[in-house]
Design an enzyme around this catalytic site. Structure first.
Site, PDB file in Angstrom:
ATOM      1  N   SER A 272       0.833  -1.196   0.000  1.00  0.00           N
ATOM      2  CA  SER A 272       0.000   0.000   0.000  1.00  0.00           C
ATOM      3  C   SER A 272       0.871   1.250   0.000  1.00  0.00           C
ATOM      4  O   SER A 272       1.717   1.421  -0.871  1.00  0.00           O
ATOM      5  CB  SER A 272      -0.962  -0.054   1.197  1.00  0.00           C
ATOM      6  OG  SER A 272      -1.940   0.946   1.129  1.00  0.00           O
TER       7      SER A 272
ATOM      8  N   GLU B 142      -1.585  -2.954  -7.833  1.00  0.00           N
ATOM      9  CA  GLU B 142      -2.796  -3.273  -7.070  1.00  0.00           C
ATOM     10  C   GLU B 142      -3.350  -1.986  -6.499  1.00  0.00           C
ATOM     11  O   GLU B 142      -2.665  -0.977  -6.436  1.00  0.00           O
ATOM     12  CB  GLU B 142      -2.479  -4.252  -5.933  1.00  0.00           C
ATOM     13  CG  GLU B 142      -1.489  -3.744  -4.888  1.00  0.00           C
ATOM     14  CD  GLU B 142      -2.074  -2.838  -3.825  1.00  0.00           C
ATOM     15  OE1 GLU B 142      -3.296  -2.925  -3.559  1.00  0.00           O
ATOM     16  OE2 GLU B 142      -1.323  -2.036  -3.260  1.00  0.00           O
TER      17      GLU B 142
ATOM     18  N   HIS C  75      -4.797  -5.784  -1.383  1.00  0.00           N
ATOM     19  CA  HIS C  75      -5.532  -5.682  -0.122  1.00  0.00           C
ATOM     20  C   HIS C  75      -6.513  -6.848  -0.008  1.00  0.00           C
ATOM     21  O   HIS C  75      -7.735  -6.669   0.042  1.00  0.00           O
ATOM     22  CB  HIS C  75      -6.246  -4.334  -0.047  1.00  0.00           C
ATOM     23  CG  HIS C  75      -5.306  -3.180   0.123  1.00  0.00           C
ATOM     24  ND1 HIS C  75      -4.487  -2.733  -0.897  1.00  0.00           N
ATOM     25  CD2 HIS C  75      -5.039  -2.384   1.190  1.00  0.00           C
ATOM     26  CE1 HIS C  75      -3.773  -1.702  -0.459  1.00  0.00           C
ATOM     27  NE2 HIS C  75      -4.087  -1.482   0.796  1.00  0.00           N
TER      28      HIS C  75
END
Length: 330
Positions: free
Chosen positions: A124, A232, A303
């Site tokens: 992230s 992602e 995630h």
């Protein structure tokens, strides 16, 4: 496709009944504040139950606005993680905050820590540190779990744990997965032979799409030619994903790669009566019409509970054979 004994994959597990000796894991918070204290406690307890020595940074639970402490506090925490001598420096969570301090990161200290054997792991917002470090020193980090989201979940994912075990043991050699049927339709092969692609010695890099787009035009995004870019994101509507992918296209980033791997894009809601059939697959189909670089999906990363660990900045091989995909760095 032959899967090696040390490939972490939803399609080929290993026997992890032989637990390794204890490892020193350092927990720190370089981005958003830890709000879910219960998940934090579960994660710490889980790592300890696995036999590890867990060291918690002094400011791991600090809070300043939405951040885990002000900028100076978080920079100091990163410095302590680098000085810890731990086997793994693991982030507590992602969120936001590293792009604020990316130019001030202790690059030399982190690189020396990696050379001494500390593996920096996260995802992230952590992508900002990974990309900047890669651009500055070429040091290799790992895209992988965070404490709260993964080890602090009500039930931990076996594949994630197995891949983390492999990292601790030094046994991790690759990651394999099955491509969705839509990929086979996009890349059908010729005649009765399945599509096949083999890339050797390409640099694996990437992470969170939002963060990578935020680094375009800065010295903190590595200039990778002929690499394998993985992406992602979460909480982004497909039109926003498309806009960011368009930015990568227009900046020439995608065209310079040998392959793009898309992981999980989740936690968004389509708008009934407004999107009118526009969805994530629409975005992927459109992207494929705009680039000669092959785009594969289904990478078990993002995630989501089931995630592999990926060496960011390392030379890897990629083999795609029909619907079988394997990244190998062993």
């Amino acid at each position: 496709m032959r899967h090696d004994d040390h490939v972490c994959s939803p399609t080929c597990g290993h026997d992890h009944s032989h637990r390794h000796g204890p490892r020193h894991i350092y927990l720190y918070s370089p981005s958003s504040a830890v709000r879910d204290k219960a998940a934090f406690r579960r994660g710490v307890a889980r790592l300890k139950a696995l036999g590890h020595e867990v060291e918690i940074d002094e400011s791991a639970l600090s809070s300043h606005m939405r951040f885990a402490g002000d900028d100076a506090t978080r920079l100091a925490a990163i410095g302590r993680a680098a000085a810890s001598g731990a086997d793994v420096a693991l982030i507590t969570r992602g969120g936001y905050g590293l792009t604020r301090i990316v130019g001030e990161l202790p690059f030399k200290a982190i690189t020396k820590a990696i050379e001494r054997g500390t593996q920096f792991v996260g995802l992230s917002d952590f992508t900002a540190l990974q990309m900047a470090l890669m651009a500055k020193t070429g040091a290799i980090t790992w895209a992988g779990p965070a404490l709260g989201e993964d080890f602090g979940a009500q039930a931990t994912d076996e594949i994630m744990e197995a891949c983390f075990d492999d990292l601790l043991l030094g046994h991790g050699e690759g990651a394999g997965w099955t491509l969705p049927a839509s990929d086979a339709k996009a890349y059908p092969g010729k005649g009765d032979k399945p599509y096949r692609l083999k890339l050797n010695g390409a640099t694996l890099w990437g992470g969170n799409l939002n963060v990578i787009c935020a680094l375009i035009g800065t010295p903190h995004l590595p200039q990778v030619e002929g690499g394998i870019l993985f992406l992602e994101d979460a909480n982004e509507h497909p039109y926003r994903i498309e806009r960011q992918l368009t930015q990568l296209l227009n900046a020439g980033v995608i065209g310079r790669q040998k392959a793009v791997l898309l992981g999980s894009f989740n936690r968004f809601k389509l708008v009934p009566g407004y999107d009118r059939g526009f969805k994530l697959q629409t975005v992927i189909d459109w992207l494929r019409t705009r680039t000669k670089t092959p785009v594969f999906t289904g990478l078990p990363f993002g995630h989501v509970p089931t995630k592999v660990l990926l060496p960011v900045g390392r030379q890897v091989d990629l083999l795609v054979d029909g619907r079988d995909a394997l990244i190998f760095w062993g």
